[in-house]
Design an enzyme around this catalytic site. Structure first.
Site, PDB file in Angstrom:
ATOM      1  N   GLN A 116      45.543 -15.678 -43.129  1.00 17.85           N
ATOM      2  CA  GLN A 116      44.798 -14.836 -42.196  1.00 17.85           C
ATOM      3  C   GLN A 116      45.617 -13.649 -41.701  1.00 17.85           C
ATOM      4  O   GLN A 116      45.113 -12.797 -40.976  1.00 17.85           O
ATOM      5  CB  GLN A 116      44.352 -15.680 -40.995  1.00 17.85           C
ATOM      6  CG  GLN A 116      43.405 -16.804 -41.355  1.00 17.85           C
ATOM      7  CD  GLN A 116      43.172 -17.765 -40.194  1.00 17.85           C
ATOM      8  OE1 GLN A 116      43.788 -17.658 -39.126  1.00 17.85           O
ATOM      9  NE2 GLN A 116      42.279 -18.734 -40.393  1.00 17.85           N
ATOM     10  N   TYR A 152      46.494 -22.723 -20.364  1.00 15.47           N
ATOM     11  CA  TYR A 152      45.072 -22.764 -20.718  1.00 15.47           C
ATOM     12  C   TYR A 152      44.684 -24.005 -21.517  1.00 15.47           C
ATOM     13  O   TYR A 152      43.542 -24.124 -21.959  1.00 15.47           O
ATOM     14  CB  TYR A 152      44.688 -21.459 -21.435  1.00 15.47           C
ATOM     15  CG  TYR A 152      44.726 -20.302 -20.461  1.00 15.47           C
ATOM     16  CD1 TYR A 152      43.626 -19.979 -19.683  1.00 15.47           C
ATOM     17  CD2 TYR A 152      45.907 -19.595 -20.251  1.00 15.47           C
ATOM     18  CE1 TYR A 152      43.672 -18.963 -18.749  1.00 15.47           C
ATOM     19  CE2 TYR A 152      45.970 -18.574 -19.311  1.00 15.47           C
ATOM     20  CZ  TYR A 152      44.850 -18.266 -18.558  1.00 15.47           C
ATOM     21  OH  TYR A 152      44.901 -17.266 -17.612  1.00 15.47           O
ATOM     22  N   GLU A 194      36.502 -19.994 -26.270  1.00 17.36           N
ATOM     23  CA  GLU A 194      36.634 -19.796 -24.819  1.00 17.36           C
ATOM     24  C   GLU A 194      36.729 -18.327 -24.435  1.00 17.36           C
ATOM     25  O   GLU A 194      37.270 -17.510 -25.171  1.00 17.36           O
ATOM     26  CB  GLU A 194      37.902 -20.480 -24.302  1.00 17.36           C
ATOM     27  CG  GLU A 194      37.950 -21.972 -24.493  1.00 17.36           C
ATOM     28  CD  GLU A 194      39.221 -22.586 -23.928  1.00 17.36           C
ATOM     29  OE1 GLU A 194      39.365 -23.809 -24.009  1.00 17.36           O
ATOM     30  OE2 GLU A 194      40.086 -21.833 -23.393  1.00 17.36           O
ATOM     31  N   HIS A 229      46.161 -18.465 -37.793  1.00 14.60           N
ATOM     32  CA  HIS A 229      46.263 -18.228 -36.350  1.00 14.60           C
ATOM     33  C   HIS A 229      47.431 -17.324 -35.956  1.00 14.60           C
ATOM     34  O   HIS A 229      48.335 -17.716 -35.232  1.00 14.60           O
ATOM     35  CB  HIS A 229      46.350 -19.556 -35.596  1.00 14.60           C
ATOM     36  CG  HIS A 229      45.203 -20.476 -35.839  1.00 14.60           C
ATOM     37  ND1 HIS A 229      45.101 -21.719 -35.269  1.00 14.60           N
ATOM     38  CD2 HIS A 229      44.083 -20.348 -36.619  1.00 14.60           C
ATOM     39  CE1 HIS A 229      43.990 -22.318 -35.665  1.00 14.60           C
ATOM     40  NE2 HIS A 229      43.357 -21.484 -36.490  1.00 14.60           N
ATOM     41  N   TYR A 260      37.991 -30.745 -37.068  1.00 14.32           N
ATOM     42  CA  TYR A 260      37.193 -30.447 -38.246  1.00 14.32           C
ATOM     43  C   TYR A 260      37.029 -31.717 -39.077  1.00 14.32           C
ATOM     44  O   TYR A 260      37.891 -32.573 -39.112  1.00 14.32           O
ATOM     45  CB  TYR A 260      37.886 -29.379 -39.100  1.00 14.32           C
ATOM     46  CG  TYR A 260      37.989 -28.030 -38.425  1.00 14.32           C
ATOM     47  CD1 TYR A 260      36.874 -27.222 -38.256  1.00 14.32           C
ATOM     48  CD2 TYR A 260      39.214 -27.560 -37.961  1.00 14.32           C
ATOM     49  CE1 TYR A 260      36.974 -25.985 -37.647  1.00 14.32           C
ATOM     50  CE2 TYR A 260      39.327 -26.313 -37.354  1.00 14.32           C
ATOM     51  CZ  TYR A 260      38.203 -25.541 -37.198  1.00 14.32           C
ATOM     52  OH  TYR A 260      38.301 -24.313 -36.587  1.00 14.32           O
TER      53      TYR A 260
END
Length: 374
Positions: free
Chosen positions: A89, A254, A244, A151, A265
């Site tokens: 990614q 958080y 979120e 990520h 998953y």
């Protein structure tokens, strides 16, 4: 015969134009608008920034920074970029311009880069001179890096004091988001040259990375300053469910992966300890099932007056634009627009002209603009 058919052809053309206009008009709860393609043929565009002279900068994940001027894409990418790793990614991600760009011409890039311990997010800045970045300096390197391709984050936002916020993902290794000595899964706060602000919440704490401003974030791909409060708002990808929206406050945890509204998953089993825990922040808003959010902007322009103050979020999974009506820090209404009509929306920006601009994350992506229908 040719002349007799002219009125028919004229009527047909007018009819087709009317139909095209009708198809092109989108009705929302508050406004009717048109979607206009500004530029097509972008390869997985990721981030968008506006220059004071009206030009736009667009990143392509493959490692190219492009300039758009007067609605036309410069065929020659900007030269002088740092070494970028196209890994999963990761690639060239966000772009931002210095608040005093008119004086210093500084452009900031977030991107994936290789190091001795793998690949991780880095941020560099350089002076834009013509079609080239000069005096490029790396001002932040994520440590440690990692081997996965997942990520990376990463959005770049300057606050009103000129401090730079960098959003980072957990690199697909969830436990890293709770580690004080790891940059992953956090928001980073720096001076514009990469120095650490003395009032960062973890400065001087043994074992903590001083650049960290938060922890417990999974993968933040949307960030914007609230137009009234100046606070940084973000959104982040959950796993299966649990995307979120958060307000970023110094030193806040958080929760990821200790608490989440998502599940694993495949197995759909619970992650962590549930949805709440003392000392960990609750999201302002969350989505189950996931919408895969990316890009966000508060609307503060004059082209859509009834949208002023609303928060717009792009969505990859359902290929849509989400409008959130706010009452302070409470979401009171959600509207879903353009579902399946434009593509995977990667970035959302409000231009200096008051229009809303969208980037689609496609092999042949587009920069599109929302304009009032009337």
């Amino acid at each position: 015969m040719i002349f007799r058919s002219l009125p028919f052809l004229t009527g047909l053309i007018v009819s087709l134009m009317a139909c095209a206009q009708a198809v092109d008009t989108v009705k929302s709860d508050e406004h009717e608008f048109r979607v206009v393609t500004v530029v097509a043929g972008l390869e997985h565009p990721w981030g968008l920034a506006f220059l004071p002279d009206g030009r736009m900068l667009v990143t392509e994940r493959a490692g190219r920074l492009r300039i758009i001027k007067d609605g036309k894409l410069d065929p020659q990418p900007v030269a002088g970029l740092p070494q970028i790793a196209l890994h999963g990614q990761g690639g060239l991600l966000d772009v931002a311009v210095h608040p005093r760009f008119a004086e210093n011409s500084l452009v900031y890039l977030a991107y994936a880069a290789r190091g001795s311990d793998g690949v991780g997010t880095e941020v560099a800045r350089g002076k834009l001179v013509g079609n080239r970045l000069e005096n490029v300096q790396v001002i932040f390197r994520q440590q440690p890096k990692g081997s996965t391709g997942n990520h990376f984050g990463s959005r770049l936002v300057f606050d009103r004091a000129g401090l730079l916020y960098i959003t980072l993902g957990d690199r697909g290794e969830m436990e890293r988001a709770q580690k004080p000595g790891d940059h992953a899964g956090s928001v980073i706060r720096l001076h514009d040259d990469g120095r650490v602000p003395a009032d960062n919440p973890f400065v001087g704490k043994a074992g903590w990375k001083p650049e960290k401003f938060t922890l417990g974030n999974r993968n933040i791909q949307g960030a914007a300053l609230h137009p009234q409060t100046g606070m940084l708002w973000t959104h982040e990808h959950g796993p299966r469910g649990g995307d979120e929206v958060n307000v970023i406050r110094a030193g806040t945890n958080y929760g990821w992966p200790v608490i989440t509204y998502g599940v694993n998953y495949g197995t759909r089993t619970r992650i962590g300890e549930g949805t709440a825990k003392a000392g960990m922040a609750q999201p302002l808003h969350y989505w189950v099932p996931s919408i895969a959010p990316s890009g966000m902007a508060f609307y503060s322009g004059d082209k859509f007056p009834r949208w002023r103050g609303d928060l717009f979020v792009g969505a990859l999974k359902d290929e849509m634009l989400v409008r959130l009506k706010l009452d302070g820090e409470k979401v009171v209404r959600e509207e879903r627009l353009l579902k399946g009509r434009l593509g995977r929306i990667r970035d959302v920006r409000v231009g200096p002209d008051g229009y809303i601009y969208l980037l689609t994350d496609e092999a042949a992506g587009v920069l599109a603009r929302l304009e009032p229908a009337s």
